[in-house]
Scaffold this motif. Structure first.
Motif, PDB file in Angstrom:
ATOM      1  N   PRO A  84       0.792  -1.244   0.000  1.00  0.00           N
ATOM      2  CA  PRO A  84       0.000   0.000   0.000  1.00  0.00           C
ATOM      3  C   PRO A  84       0.818   1.285   0.000  1.00  0.00           C
ATOM      4  O   PRO A  84       0.299   2.336  -0.356  1.00  0.00           O
ATOM      5  N   THR A  85       2.093   1.234   0.414  1.00  0.00           N
ATOM      6  CA  THR A  85       2.912   2.448   0.436  1.00  0.00           C
ATOM      7  C   THR A  85       4.230   2.195  -0.277  1.00  0.00           C
ATOM      8  O   THR A  85       4.663   1.049  -0.429  1.00  0.00           O
ATOM      9  N   ALA A  86       4.877   3.293  -0.696  1.00  0.00           N
ATOM     10  CA  ALA A  86       6.179   3.175  -1.365  1.00  0.00           C
ATOM     11  C   ALA A  86       7.199   2.558  -0.429  1.00  0.00           C
ATOM     12  O   ALA A  86       7.998   1.710  -0.840  1.00  0.00           O
ATOM     13  N   TYR A  87       7.179   2.983   0.830  1.00  0.00           N
ATOM     14  CA  TYR A  87       8.142   2.444   1.795  1.00  0.00           C
ATOM     15  C   TYR A  87       7.957   0.934   1.939  1.00  0.00           C
ATOM     16  O   TYR A  87       8.920   0.166   1.888  1.00  0.00           O
ATOM     17  N   ALA A  88       6.694   0.516   2.107  1.00  0.00           N
ATOM     18  CA  ALA A  88       6.418  -0.914   2.275  1.00  0.00           C
ATOM     19  C   ALA A  88       6.795  -1.686   1.015  1.00  0.00           C
ATOM     20  O   ALA A  88       7.295  -2.815   1.090  1.00  0.00           O
ATOM     21  N   ALA A  89       6.581  -1.085  -0.162  1.00  0.00           N
ATOM     22  CA  ALA A  89       6.930  -1.753  -1.420  1.00  0.00           C
ATOM     23  C   ALA A  89       8.436  -1.927  -1.538  1.00  0.00           C
ATOM     24  O   ALA A  89       8.925  -2.995  -1.926  1.00  0.00           O
ATOM     25  N   MET A  90       9.199  -0.870  -1.205  1.00  0.00           N
ATOM     26  CA  MET A  90      10.655  -0.977  -1.268  1.00  0.00           C
ATOM     27  C   MET A  90      11.168  -1.997  -0.265  1.00  0.00           C
ATOM     28  O   MET A  90      12.067  -2.793  -0.569  1.00  0.00           O
ATOM     29  N   LEU A 154       5.332   9.936  -1.677  1.00  0.00           N
ATOM     30  CA  LEU A 154       6.763  10.209  -1.601  1.00  0.00           C
ATOM     31  C   LEU A 154       6.953  11.711  -1.414  1.00  0.00           C
ATOM     32  O   LEU A 154       6.114  12.498  -1.856  1.00  0.00           O
ATOM     33  N   PRO A 155       8.043  12.114  -0.779  1.00  0.00           N
ATOM     34  CA  PRO A 155       8.284  13.549  -0.612  1.00  0.00           C
ATOM     35  C   PRO A 155       8.316  14.251  -1.972  1.00  0.00           C
ATOM     36  O   PRO A 155       8.808  13.701  -2.964  1.00  0.00           O
ATOM     37  N   GLU A 156       7.792  15.452  -2.008  1.00  0.00           N
ATOM     38  CA  GLU A 156       7.740  16.201  -3.268  1.00  0.00           C
ATOM     39  C   GLU A 156       9.150  16.396  -3.831  1.00  0.00           C
ATOM     40  O   GLU A 156      10.091  16.692  -3.096  1.00  0.00           O
ATOM     41  N   GLY A 157       9.277  16.216  -5.122  1.00  0.00           N
ATOM     42  CA  GLY A 157      10.557  16.439  -5.778  1.00  0.00           C
ATOM     43  C   GLY A 157      11.480  15.245  -5.802  1.00  0.00           C
ATOM     44  O   GLY A 157      12.593  15.334  -6.347  1.00  0.00           O
ATOM     45  N   VAL A 158      11.076  14.103  -5.241  1.00  0.00           N
ATOM     46  CA  VAL A 158      11.928  12.916  -5.253  1.00  0.00           C
ATOM     47  C   VAL A 158      12.123  12.435  -6.696  1.00  0.00           C
ATOM     48  O   VAL A 158      11.169  12.367  -7.475  1.00  0.00           O
ATOM     49  N   ASP A 159      13.344  12.139  -7.056  1.00  0.00           N
ATOM     50  CA  ASP A 159      13.662  11.598  -8.370  1.00  0.00           C
ATOM     51  C   ASP A 159      13.398  10.094  -8.317  1.00  0.00           C
ATOM     52  O   ASP A 159      14.219   9.331  -7.802  1.00  0.00           O
ATOM     53  N   VAL A 160      12.243   9.689  -8.830  1.00  0.00           N
ATOM     54  CA  VAL A 160      11.857   8.285  -8.677  1.00  0.00           C
ATOM     55  C   VAL A 160      12.781   7.351  -9.455  1.00  0.00           C
ATOM     56  O   VAL A 160      13.024   6.217  -9.030  1.00  0.00           O
ATOM     57  N   ARG A 161      13.312   7.815 -10.578  1.00  0.00           N
ATOM     58  CA  ARG A 161      14.225   6.950 -11.339  1.00  0.00           C
ATOM     59  C   ARG A 161      15.531   6.734 -10.569  1.00  0.00           C
ATOM     60  O   ARG A 161      16.076   5.636 -10.548  1.00  0.00           O
ATOM     61  N   ALA A 162      16.017   7.805  -9.940  1.00  0.00           N
ATOM     62  CA  ALA A 162      17.238   7.664  -9.139  1.00  0.00           C
ATOM     63  C   ALA A 162      16.974   6.775  -7.932  1.00  0.00           C
ATOM     64  O   ALA A 162      17.837   5.971  -7.544  1.00  0.00           O
ATOM     65  N   LEU A 163      15.798   6.903  -7.328  1.00  0.00           N
ATOM     66  CA  LEU A 163      15.461   6.066  -6.179  1.00  0.00           C
ATOM     67  C   LEU A 163      15.347   4.603  -6.607  1.00  0.00           C
ATOM     68  O   LEU A 163      15.843   3.704  -5.916  1.00  0.00           O
ATOM     69  N   ALA A 164      14.722   4.360  -7.761  1.00  0.00           N
ATOM     70  CA  ALA A 164      14.630   2.990  -8.272  1.00  0.00           C
ATOM     71  C   ALA A 164      16.016   2.428  -8.551  1.00  0.00           C
ATOM     72  O   ALA A 164      16.305   1.259  -8.260  1.00  0.00           O
ATOM     73  N   ARG A 165      16.892   3.262  -9.096  1.00  0.00           N
ATOM     74  CA  ARG A 165      18.263   2.800  -9.388  1.00  0.00           C
ATOM     75  C   ARG A 165      19.000   2.476  -8.089  1.00  0.00           C
ATOM     76  O   ARG A 165      19.766   1.512  -8.018  1.00  0.00           O
ATOM     77  N   ALA A 194      19.552   0.808   4.563  1.00  0.00           N
ATOM     78  CA  ALA A 194      19.024   1.460   3.363  1.00  0.00           C
ATOM     79  C   ALA A 194      17.642   2.042   3.617  1.00  0.00           C
ATOM     80  O   ALA A 194      17.338   3.160   3.174  1.00  0.00           O
ATOM     81  N   LEU A 195      16.816   1.307   4.327  1.00  0.00           N
ATOM     82  CA  LEU A 195      15.468   1.794   4.593  1.00  0.00           C
ATOM     83  C   LEU A 195      15.479   3.031   5.482  1.00  0.00           C
ATOM     84  O   LEU A 195      14.668   3.939   5.307  1.00  0.00           O
ATOM     85  N   ARG A 196      16.421   3.074   6.409  1.00  0.00           N
ATOM     86  CA  ARG A 196      16.539   4.295   7.233  1.00  0.00           C
ATOM     87  C   ARG A 196      16.963   5.472   6.361  1.00  0.00           C
ATOM     88  O   ARG A 196      16.545   6.601   6.566  1.00  0.00           O
ATOM     89  N   ALA A 197      17.795   5.182   5.365  1.00  0.00           N
ATOM     90  CA  ALA A 197      18.299   6.259   4.501  1.00  0.00           C
ATOM     91  C   ALA A 197      17.220   6.814   3.583  1.00  0.00           C
ATOM     92  O   ALA A 197      17.251   8.000   3.232  1.00  0.00           O
ATOM     93  N   VAL A 198      16.272   5.992   3.189  1.00  0.00           N
ATOM     94  CA  VAL A 198      15.248   6.447   2.228  1.00  0.00           C
ATOM     95  C   VAL A 198      13.897   6.691   2.878  1.00  0.00           C
ATOM     96  O   VAL A 198      12.920   6.949   2.182  1.00  0.00           O
ATOM     97  N   ALA A 199      13.849   6.651   4.198  1.00  0.00           N
ATOM     98  CA  ALA A 199      12.561   6.777   4.888  1.00  0.00           C
ATOM     99  C   ALA A 199      12.052   8.214   4.836  1.00  0.00           C
ATOM    100  O   ALA A 199      12.098   8.944   5.813  1.00  0.00           O
ATOM    101  N   GLY A 200      11.560   8.599   3.682  1.00  0.00           N
ATOM    102  CA  GLY A 200      10.994   9.936   3.544  1.00  0.00           C
ATOM    103  C   GLY A 200       9.585   9.989   4.097  1.00  0.00           C
ATOM    104  O   GLY A 200       9.061  11.063   4.344  1.00  0.00           O
TER     105      GLY A 200
END
Length: 203
Positions: A84-90, A154-165, A194-200
Protein backbone atom coordinates in the motif's frame (compact mmCIF):
# COMPACT_ATOMS: atom_id res chain seq x y z
CA UNK A 1 6.30 -30.93 -20.98
CA UNK A 2 8.35 -33.61 -22.67
CA UNK A 3 5.82 -33.99 -25.51
CA UNK A 4 8.03 -32.85 -28.39
CA UNK A 5 9.89 -35.08 -30.78
CA UNK A 6 13.45 -35.11 -32.04
CA UNK A 7 14.18 -35.18 -35.77
CA UNK A 8 13.77 -38.95 -36.00
CA UNK A 9 10.20 -38.59 -34.76
CA UNK A 10 10.65 -40.46 -31.51
CA UNK A 11 9.31 -38.76 -28.36
CA UNK A 12 11.87 -37.16 -26.10
CA UNK A 13 12.60 -39.27 -23.06
CA UNK A 14 12.89 -36.34 -20.66
CA UNK A 15 10.82 -33.64 -19.00
CA UNK A 16 11.89 -30.56 -20.95
CA UNK A 17 10.99 -28.05 -18.22
CA UNK A 18 12.83 -30.00 -15.53
CA UNK A 19 15.87 -30.31 -17.79
CA UNK A 20 15.68 -26.57 -18.51
CA UNK A 21 15.63 -25.84 -14.78
CA UNK A 22 18.80 -27.89 -14.33
CA UNK A 23 20.45 -25.98 -17.19
CA UNK A 24 19.47 -22.73 -15.48
CA UNK A 25 21.23 -23.83 -12.31
CA UNK A 26 24.38 -24.72 -14.27
CA UNK A 27 24.43 -21.32 -15.97
CA UNK A 28 23.75 -19.70 -12.60
CA UNK A 29 26.63 -21.51 -10.93
CA UNK A 30 29.23 -21.26 -13.69
CA UNK A 31 28.12 -18.28 -15.78
CA UNK A 32 27.37 -18.49 -19.49
CA UNK A 33 30.94 -19.00 -20.64
CA UNK A 34 31.94 -21.17 -17.69
CA UNK A 35 29.06 -23.58 -18.29
CA UNK A 36 30.65 -25.82 -20.92
CA UNK A 37 28.59 -28.27 -22.93
CA UNK A 38 30.03 -31.07 -20.79
CA UNK A 39 28.87 -29.32 -17.61
CA UNK A 40 25.46 -28.59 -19.12
CA UNK A 41 24.79 -32.09 -20.41
CA UNK A 42 25.92 -33.61 -17.11
CA UNK A 43 23.64 -31.25 -15.16
CA UNK A 44 20.72 -31.81 -17.51
CA UNK A 45 21.17 -35.59 -17.67
CA UNK A 46 21.03 -35.67 -21.47
CA UNK A 47 23.58 -36.09 -24.25
CA UNK A 48 24.69 -33.43 -26.73
CA UNK A 49 22.49 -34.62 -29.62
CA UNK A 50 19.45 -34.43 -27.34
CA UNK A 51 20.47 -30.95 -26.18
CA UNK A 52 20.84 -29.71 -29.74
CA UNK A 53 17.60 -31.38 -30.87
CA UNK A 54 15.57 -29.94 -28.00
CA UNK A 55 17.10 -26.51 -27.57
CA UNK A 56 19.32 -25.73 -30.57
CA UNK A 57 22.57 -24.01 -29.68
CA UNK A 58 24.04 -23.23 -26.28
CA UNK A 59 22.96 -19.62 -26.75
CA UNK A 60 19.40 -20.68 -27.54
CA UNK A 61 19.40 -22.90 -24.46
CA UNK A 62 20.51 -19.94 -22.35
CA UNK A 63 17.81 -17.74 -23.88
CA UNK A 64 15.17 -20.29 -22.93
CA UNK A 65 16.60 -20.75 -19.44
CA UNK A 66 16.89 -17.04 -18.78
CA UNK A 67 13.39 -16.28 -20.10
CA UNK A 68 11.97 -18.87 -17.68
CA UNK A 69 14.05 -17.44 -14.83
CA UNK A 70 13.08 -13.86 -15.69
CA UNK A 71 9.36 -14.64 -15.76
CA UNK A 72 9.63 -16.06 -12.25
CA UNK A 73 11.66 -13.08 -11.04
CA UNK A 74 9.25 -10.50 -12.46
CA UNK A 75 6.28 -12.27 -10.91
CA UNK A 76 8.00 -12.20 -7.51
CA UNK A 77 8.94 -8.53 -7.95
CA UNK A 78 5.38 -7.53 -8.81
CA UNK A 79 4.08 -9.40 -5.78
CA UNK A 80 6.60 -7.63 -3.52
CA UNK A 81 5.77 -4.22 -4.98
CA UNK A 82 2.04 -4.72 -4.48
CA UNK A 83 2.11 -2.98 -1.12
CA UNK A 84 0.00 0.00 0.00
CA UNK A 85 2.91 2.45 0.44
CA UNK A 86 6.18 3.18 -1.36
CA UNK A 87 8.14 2.44 1.79
CA UNK A 88 6.42 -0.91 2.27
CA UNK A 89 6.93 -1.75 -1.42
CA UNK A 90 10.66 -0.98 -1.27
CA UNK A 91 11.03 -2.94 1.93
CA UNK A 92 9.13 -5.94 0.55
CA UNK A 93 11.22 -5.86 -2.64
CA UNK A 94 14.54 -5.71 -0.79
CA UNK A 95 13.56 -8.30 1.84
CA UNK A 96 12.28 -10.71 -0.80
CA UNK A 97 15.43 -10.14 -2.84
CA UNK A 98 17.67 -10.89 0.16
CA UNK A 99 15.71 -14.07 0.85
CA UNK A 100 15.86 -15.18 -2.77
CA UNK A 101 19.58 -14.49 -3.10
CA UNK A 102 20.33 -16.72 -0.13
CA UNK A 103 17.75 -19.48 -0.70
CA UNK A 104 19.16 -22.99 -0.42
CA UNK A 105 17.34 -24.48 -3.43
CA UNK A 106 19.56 -22.84 -6.05
CA UNK A 107 23.05 -21.31 -6.30
CA UNK A 108 23.59 -18.21 -4.15
CA UNK A 109 23.19 -14.84 -5.81
CA UNK A 110 21.37 -13.97 -9.02
CA UNK A 111 21.54 -15.47 -12.51
CA UNK A 112 21.06 -12.08 -14.15
CA UNK A 113 24.11 -10.69 -12.31
CA UNK A 114 26.38 -13.73 -12.38
CA UNK A 115 25.37 -15.19 -15.72
CA UNK A 116 27.49 -13.07 -18.02
CA UNK A 117 28.85 -9.79 -16.73
CA UNK A 118 32.30 -10.61 -18.07
CA UNK A 119 31.45 -12.33 -21.35
CA UNK A 120 33.95 -12.14 -24.20
CA UNK A 121 33.09 -9.90 -27.19
CA UNK A 122 31.59 -12.74 -29.20
CA UNK A 123 29.01 -13.25 -26.45
CA UNK A 124 27.89 -9.65 -26.01
CA UNK A 125 24.32 -10.76 -26.81
CA UNK A 126 24.30 -12.65 -23.52
CA UNK A 127 25.48 -9.60 -21.57
CA UNK A 128 22.85 -7.47 -23.31
CA UNK A 129 20.12 -10.01 -22.56
CA UNK A 130 20.99 -10.04 -18.87
CA UNK A 131 21.19 -6.24 -18.74
CA UNK A 132 17.74 -6.03 -20.33
CA UNK A 133 16.42 -8.41 -17.69
CA UNK A 134 17.77 -6.25 -14.88
CA UNK A 135 16.41 -3.13 -16.61
CA UNK A 136 12.94 -4.69 -16.73
CA UNK A 137 12.98 -5.19 -12.97
CA UNK A 138 14.24 -1.64 -12.39
CA UNK A 139 11.45 -0.36 -14.64
CA UNK A 140 8.87 -2.19 -12.51
CA UNK A 141 10.31 -0.59 -9.36
CA UNK A 142 10.34 2.86 -11.01
CA UNK A 143 6.75 2.43 -12.16
CA UNK A 144 5.62 1.59 -8.62
CA UNK A 145 7.50 4.61 -7.22
CA UNK A 146 6.06 6.88 -9.93
CA UNK A 147 2.58 5.82 -8.86
CA UNK A 148 3.52 6.57 -5.26
CA UNK A 149 4.77 10.03 -6.25
CA UNK A 150 1.49 10.74 -8.07
CA UNK A 151 -0.41 9.65 -4.96
CA UNK A 152 1.63 11.95 -2.72
CA UNK A 153 3.20 8.96 -1.00
CA UNK A 154 6.76 10.21 -1.60
CA UNK A 155 8.28 13.55 -0.61
CA UNK A 156 7.74 16.20 -3.27
CA UNK A 157 10.56 16.44 -5.78
CA UNK A 158 11.93 12.92 -5.25
CA UNK A 159 13.66 11.60 -8.37
CA UNK A 160 11.86 8.28 -8.68
CA UNK A 161 14.22 6.95 -11.34
CA UNK A 162 17.24 7.66 -9.14
CA UNK A 163 15.46 6.07 -6.18
CA UNK A 164 14.63 2.99 -8.27
CA UNK A 165 18.26 2.80 -9.39
CA UNK A 166 19.40 3.02 -5.75
CA UNK A 167 17.06 0.18 -4.75
CA UNK A 168 18.27 -1.94 -7.68
CA UNK A 169 21.91 -1.14 -6.96
CA UNK A 170 21.48 -2.44 -3.42
CA UNK A 171 19.75 -5.58 -4.66
CA UNK A 172 22.42 -6.21 -7.31
CA UNK A 173 25.20 -5.55 -4.81
CA UNK A 174 23.57 -8.04 -2.48
CA UNK A 175 23.66 -10.59 -5.33
CA UNK A 176 27.44 -10.21 -5.54
CA UNK A 177 27.79 -10.45 -1.77
CA UNK A 178 25.51 -13.49 -1.52
CA UNK A 179 27.54 -15.27 -4.20
CA UNK A 180 30.64 -14.53 -2.12
CA UNK A 181 29.07 -16.09 0.97
CA UNK A 182 27.18 -13.29 2.74
CA UNK A 183 24.39 -14.63 4.93
CA UNK A 184 20.71 -13.75 4.77
CA UNK A 185 21.04 -11.96 8.11
CA UNK A 186 23.87 -9.81 6.78
CA UNK A 187 21.85 -8.81 3.72
CA UNK A 188 18.83 -7.92 5.85
CA UNK A 189 21.09 -5.76 8.05
CA UNK A 190 22.06 -3.80 4.92
CA UNK A 191 18.38 -3.45 4.04
CA UNK A 192 17.75 -2.00 7.51
CA UNK A 193 20.32 0.74 6.87
CA UNK A 194 19.02 1.46 3.36
CA UNK A 195 15.47 1.79 4.59
CA UNK A 196 16.54 4.29 7.23
CA UNK A 197 18.30 6.26 4.50
CA UNK A 198 15.25 6.45 2.23
CA UNK A 199 12.56 6.78 4.89
CA UNK A 200 10.99 9.94 3.54
CA UNK A 201 7.62 8.79 4.82
CA UNK A 202 6.74 6.88 8.01
CA UNK A 203 6.47 3.12 8.13
Amino acid sequence: MGTGTHPAGRPRAFDEEAVLDRATEAFWQYGYEGASLSILTAAMGINRPSLYAAFGSKEQLFQRAFARYQDTQLAAVRTALDQPTAYAAMEAFLRASADGLTADNHPAGCLSVQGGLSCSPENTRITEMLAAGRAAIEAAVAQRLSRAAEDGDLPEGVDVRALARFVMSLSEGHAVQAAAGASREQLHASVDIALRAVAGSPR
